[in-house]
Design a protein around this motif. Structure first.
Motif, PDB file in Angstrom:
ATOM      1  N   LYS A  85       0.858  -1.184   0.000  1.00 42.91           N
ATOM      2  CA  LYS A  85       0.000   0.000   0.000  1.00 42.91           C
ATOM      3  C   LYS A  85       0.896   1.236   0.000  1.00 42.91           C
ATOM      4  O   LYS A  85       1.900   1.283   0.717  1.00 42.91           O
ATOM      5  CB  LYS A  85      -0.907  -0.006   1.231  1.00 42.91           C
ATOM      6  CG  LYS A  85      -1.766  -1.259   1.344  1.00 42.91           C
ATOM      7  CD  LYS A  85      -2.769  -1.174   2.482  1.00 42.91           C
ATOM      8  CE  LYS A  85      -3.901  -0.230   2.143  1.00 42.91           C
ATOM      9  NZ  LYS A  85      -5.005  -0.294   3.135  1.00 42.91           N
ATOM     10  N   SER A  89      -1.662   6.494   1.196  1.00 41.25           N
ATOM     11  CA  SER A  89      -2.875   5.894   1.774  1.00 41.25           C
ATOM     12  C   SER A  89      -2.953   6.075   3.287  1.00 41.25           C
ATOM     13  O   SER A  89      -3.977   5.779   3.894  1.00 41.25           O
ATOM     14  CB  SER A  89      -2.924   4.398   1.437  1.00 41.25           C
ATOM     15  OG  SER A  89      -1.918   3.670   2.130  1.00 41.25           O
ATOM     16  N   ASP A 164      -5.980   6.941  -1.388  1.00 40.63           N
ATOM     17  CA  ASP A 164      -5.662   7.874  -0.314  1.00 40.63           C
ATOM     18  C   ASP A 164      -6.623   7.651   0.858  1.00 40.63           C
ATOM     19  O   ASP A 164      -7.829   7.483   0.646  1.00 40.63           O
ATOM     20  CB  ASP A 164      -5.813   9.320  -0.798  1.00 40.63           C
ATOM     21  CG  ASP A 164      -4.751   9.728  -1.821  1.00 40.63           C
ATOM     22  OD1 ASP A 164      -3.866   8.901  -2.127  1.00 40.63           O
ATOM     23  OD2 ASP A 164      -4.815  10.876  -2.302  1.00 40.63           O
TER      24      ASP A 164
END
Length: 261
Positions: A85, A89, A164
């Motif tokens: 990720k 994020s 995000d």
């Protein structure tokens, strides 16, 4: 016991320190290196808590609990199964999870323990791995679940989990020496209802095994986070609902899913 935090002051600056009851003992330097106390203190109510670290990546595991593997009919893996990720994020406590503008489908929560790496880590053995763990935190690993198999030719794990605000981390980092993961449970509440309550002792790969094996695949950097996977009880979040991930010895991390704007 020590709890490391990052915060934004009322003046707009970003700092870090050690949480002591309702105040913060400020530090300077590098949390993972030459951190030194400044002697200054701040009242906790006068600052905004941020994610306690700024990872270059979040390594998120799948199928790392025996109970969930049994429920899904999956065999325990022989190596950690993971995706990456992006740092964009990551959000901290009480920050909103933002629904992607182009997505109206289901969004899922996953309450998890996070391993925070304390120093550059590459090709380490299981016996060495503990010394590379700075500490532990809470994570809500969020997923736009209907995107996973939107294209039948390719499972889109990174896209579905990499938006995000889809990695909620915090509120603190509890140092490795102060946290016994074998005795802890992860509890996840959706609004006021408990949806997850599972023992970390049910992990397939221990934290040391995860760090060792993943470090053989890629270099882990100070502040990187390994989301160790979740167990049974994953579900979807409605816009406006809050998710709270709690782990005894670390604290509670709450975030609300905001509607598209």
């Amino acid at each position: 016991m020590t709890s490391w935090i990052r915060f934004q002051s009322s003046e707009g600056g970003v700092g870090f320190g050690v949480l002591e009851d309702d105040s913060i003992a400020e530090y300077t330097g590098d949390m993972f290196g030459d951190a030194q106390p400044t002697g200054a203190r701040r009242n906790l109510k006068d600052v905004k808590l941020l994610s306690p670290c700024v990872p270059s990546k979040v390594v998120a595991l799948w199928n790392n609990f025996y109970a969930l593997a049994e429920k899904l009919g999956k065999a325990p893996p022989t190596h950690p199964l993971f995706l990456i990720k992006p740092p964009m994020s990551v959000i901290g406590p009480d920050e909103p999870i933002r629904r992607p503008k182009a997505y109206s489908g289901k969004i899922a929560y996953e309450g998890e323990l996070g391993i925070v790496i304390g120093k550059r880590c590459s090709d380490v053995s299981e016996d060495e791995a503990e010394q590379y763990i700075f500490g532990y935190t809470c994570i809500n690993d969020v997923t736009a679940i209907e995107l996973l198999n939107e294209d039948p030719n390719f499972a889109q794990w990174c896209r579905a989990k990499g938006f995000d605000t889809f990695s909620c981390i915090g509120p603190v980092i509890r140092p490795r020496a102060d946290f016994d993961w074998r005795a802890a449970h992860v509890k996840t509440h959706l609004d006021e209802t408990e949806r997850q309550n599972y023992p970390l002792s049910d992990m397939i790969f221990t934290p040391a095994q995860q760090v060792s094996l993943i470090s053989q695949d890629m270099t882990l950097m100070p502040g990187d986070v390994i989301a160790i996977g979740t167990s049974v009880g994953v579900g979807s979040i409605k816009d406006g609902s809050s998710v709270t991930v709690s782990i005894d010895g670390i604290g509670s991390l709450s975030n609300v899913l905001s509607a598209r704007v």
